[in-house]
Design a protein around this motif. Structure first.
Motif, short mmCIF file in Angstrom:
data_model
loop_
_atom_site.label_atom_id
_atom_site.label_comp_id
_atom_site.label_asym_id
_atom_site.label_seq_id
_atom_site.Cartn_x
_atom_site.Cartn_y
_atom_site.Cartn_z
N ASN A 12 1.24 -1.33 0.34
CA ASN A 12 0.15 -0.04 0.12
C ASN A 12 0.72 1.16 -0.24
N LEU A 13 1.99 1.57 0.57
CA LEU A 13 2.98 2.34 0.57
C LEU A 13 3.48 2.33 -0.52
N GLU A 14 3.80 1.24 -1.19
CA GLU A 14 4.14 2.15 -2.84
C GLU A 14 3.33 2.64 -3.42
N SER A 15 2.53 2.17 -2.98
CA SER A 15 0.87 2.47 -4.10
C SER A 15 1.17 4.61 -4.18
N GLN A 16 1.48 4.79 -2.64
CA GLN A 16 1.41 5.74 -2.32
C GLN A 16 3.39 6.47 -3.14
N GLY A 17 3.80 5.92 -3.30
CA GLY A 17 5.41 6.13 -3.57
C GLY A 17 6.20 6.45 -2.59
N LEU A 18 6.05 5.77 -1.80
CA LEU A 18 7.19 5.90 -0.51
C LEU A 18 7.50 4.30 -0.27
N GLU A 19 8.32 4.20 0.82
CA GLU A 19 8.90 2.64 0.81
C GLU A 19 8.94 3.03 2.28
N GLN A 20 8.54 3.86 2.71
CA GLN A 20 8.95 3.54 4.69
C GLN A 20 7.86 4.88 5.37
N MET A 21 7.63 3.67 6.72
CA MET A 21 6.43 4.61 7.11
C MET A 21 6.80 4.65 8.57
N LEU A 22 6.73 5.60 9.64
CA LEU A 22 6.33 5.58 11.17
C LEU A 22 5.27 5.63 11.54
N VAL A 23 4.91 3.75 12.08
CA VAL A 23 3.41 3.89 12.32
C VAL A 23 3.62 3.73 14.15
N CYS A 24 2.44 5.42 14.78
CA CYS A 24 2.65 5.49 15.65
C CYS A 24 0.66 5.10 16.16
N ASP A 25 0.19 4.86 16.08
CA ASP A 25 -0.78 4.76 16.71
C ASP A 25 -1.07 2.88 17.16
N PRO A 26 -1.39 3.53 18.47
CA PRO A 26 -0.90 1.87 19.03
C PRO A 26 -1.32 0.57 18.98
N MET A 27 -2.75 1.21 18.44
CA MET A 27 -3.77 -0.48 17.50
C MET A 27 -4.07 -0.85 16.53
N SER A 28 -2.93 -0.01 15.73
CA SER A 28 -2.37 -0.51 15.01
C SER A 28 -0.54 -1.26 14.51
N ILE A 29 -0.31 -1.05 15.78
CA ILE A 29 0.85 -1.78 16.07
C ILE A 29 0.69 -2.95 16.50
N TRP A 30 -0.06 -3.04 17.69
CA TRP A 30 -1.06 -4.07 17.71
C TRP A 30 -1.58 -4.56 16.76
N TYR A 31 -2.46 -4.13 15.65
CA TYR A 31 -2.47 -5.28 14.63
C TYR A 31 -1.21 -5.72 13.80
N LEU A 32 -0.25 -4.62 13.41
CA LEU A 32 0.64 -5.48 12.67
C LEU A 32 2.04 -6.53 13.46
N THR A 33 2.03 -6.81 14.85
CA THR A 33 3.12 -7.17 15.66
C THR A 33 2.36 -7.78 16.96
N GLY A 34 1.19 -8.15 17.32
CA GLY A 34 0.33 -8.62 18.29
C GLY A 34 1.34 -7.58 20.00
N TYR A 35 2.31 -6.54 19.58
CA TYR A 35 2.30 -5.47 21.00
C TYR A 35 1.59 -4.87 21.02
N TYR A 36 1.07 -4.26 22.11
CA TYR A 36 0.05 -3.31 22.62
C TYR A 36 0.44 -2.75 23.88
N THR A 37 1.04 -1.45 24.31
CA THR A 37 1.14 -0.74 25.34
C THR A 37 0.79 0.86 24.44
N GLU A 38 -0.06 1.32 25.92
CA GLU A 38 -0.67 2.63 25.56
C GLU A 38 0.72 3.97 26.10
N PRO A 39 1.18 4.43 25.24
CA PRO A 39 2.35 5.08 25.65
C PRO A 39 2.15 6.54 25.38
#
Length: 363
Positions: A12-39
């Protein structure tokens, strides 16, 4: 870490012309990694990128006060409260390429990254994760079904609480215990309990309003169960409805059911909205349908991608969203009927099974 979800985000990033992204939404981090914490005010981020050989590369940035994130990403970068995380993040970025940033990345961290020229440009990249989360896999769909089944059962409890002298707040405050008894962990949003004219306020907050026999009663409630959300609205009568009340109710019911009937891959969100909206307009209540028809839902009650007359994207198999037409006539009557649907190969599955029929509660 879910390699398939990471890969989907990278495409999806590549379709936007991007090859790197910084994900900071805790719920999206959980979705991608299984790790959750509220920072809270501390920095938490997941870098999703490609390495020099075009393989997925992930780096998690965590304060040492957070739960151990070992194994959540290929590389873990930790820091203390007295450390500045910005140079640590910048060191992992490709400074010659643009960076996709998450909508939850606050200015407190974004502006220093920009000042440090950590990337060649900064672009909103949340769509890459939002689009991945929008389409639920089979496991997610089953969890959505189970959360909605719990919500159906809770509606019986809510209806049974209606009695002379009870307040909106009393019913709303007791719902959490019922959800937990049924197996859910909590609310997916603050419950809406509305008596009488309060039902004409679509987002009424339960207060000390006392129920009196004859009031219409609206419940808009949802639970969170095994990380996934439910959301449903039903409106009840507590005395034989007037012709006007019944006309409003039946118009909303027809709008709900007509919109659900046209959901299938290829139909646009706008077409679904307009199907319901035209029924309400044709009945003469158009000015009193004051919101979009629905919203997507999953790990959060409201997720990006609304069901509105301006959203021309076609729906896709696995997407889950609400269909919730309403008519709100101030000082007189308010009715909303809401279900969740999952798009299937040839239509949709309605997740709520609680009746749409006009119901007079026996008090």
């Amino acid at each position: 870490m879910s390699e398939s979800r990471i890969e989907r985000v990278l495409r999806n990033l590549e379709s936007q012309g991007l090859e790197q992204m910084l994900v900071c939404d805790p719920m999206s981090i959980w979705y991608l990694t299984g790790y959750y914490t509220e920072p809270y005010e501390r920095f938490l981020g997941l870098l999703v990128a490609r390495d020099g050989e075009r393989r997925p590369r992930t780096v998690m940035f965590c304060n040492r006060l957070f739960p151990d994130a070992t194994g959540a990403a290929q590389k873990l970068v930790t820091f203390d409260d007295t450390d500045d995380p910005v140079p640590l993040v910048a060191a992992e970025l490709d400074g010659s390429s643009p960076l996709g940033v998450d909508k939850k990345l606050v200015a407190n961290w974004l502006l220093p990254l920009m000042d440090a020229r950590a990337a060649s440009a900064f672009r909103l990249g949340s769509w890459a994760v939002d689009a991945a989360r929008s389409v639920k896999d089979m496991r997610e769909q089953e969890l959505m079904r189970q959360a909605s089944l719990t919500n159906d059962r809770a509606m019986d409890w809510l209806a049974a609480q209606v009695r002379e002298g009870v307040t909106e707040h009393q019913i709303a405050s007791g719902l959490l215990g019922e959800y937990r008894r049924l197996g859910a962990q909590g609310h997916s949003f603050s419950p809406i309990v509305s008596f009488g004219a309060n039902a004409a306020d679509p987002h009424h907050e339960p207060d000390g309003t006392v129920f009196h026999k004859g009031d219409m009663v609206l419940f808009d409630v949802g639970c969170k169960q095994d990380a996934y959300c439910s959301d449903m609205t039903r409106t009840f009568f507590t005395a034989e409805p007037t012709a006007r009340q019944l006309e409003v109710y039946e118009t909303v019911r027809r709008a709900n059911e007509a919109a659900e009937a046209i959901v299938r891959p290829g139909v646009t969100f706008a077409q679904i909205d307009l199907t319901a909206r035209h029924i309400i307009e044709d009945a003469g209540f158009g000015p009193y349908f004051t919101h979009r028809l629905g919203h997507q839902i999953g790990l959060e009650d409201h997720e990006p991608g609304d069901v509105s007359s301006t959203h021309d994207e076609p729906v896709r198999v696995g997407q889950c969203f609400s269909i919730e037409p309403g008519i709100y006539i101030p000082g007189e009557v308010g009715v909303r009927i809401e279900d969740l649907v999952i798009v299937t190969e040839d239509g949709c599955e309605v997740l709520n099974h609680y009746s749409h029929e006009a119901t007079v509660l026996g008090l």
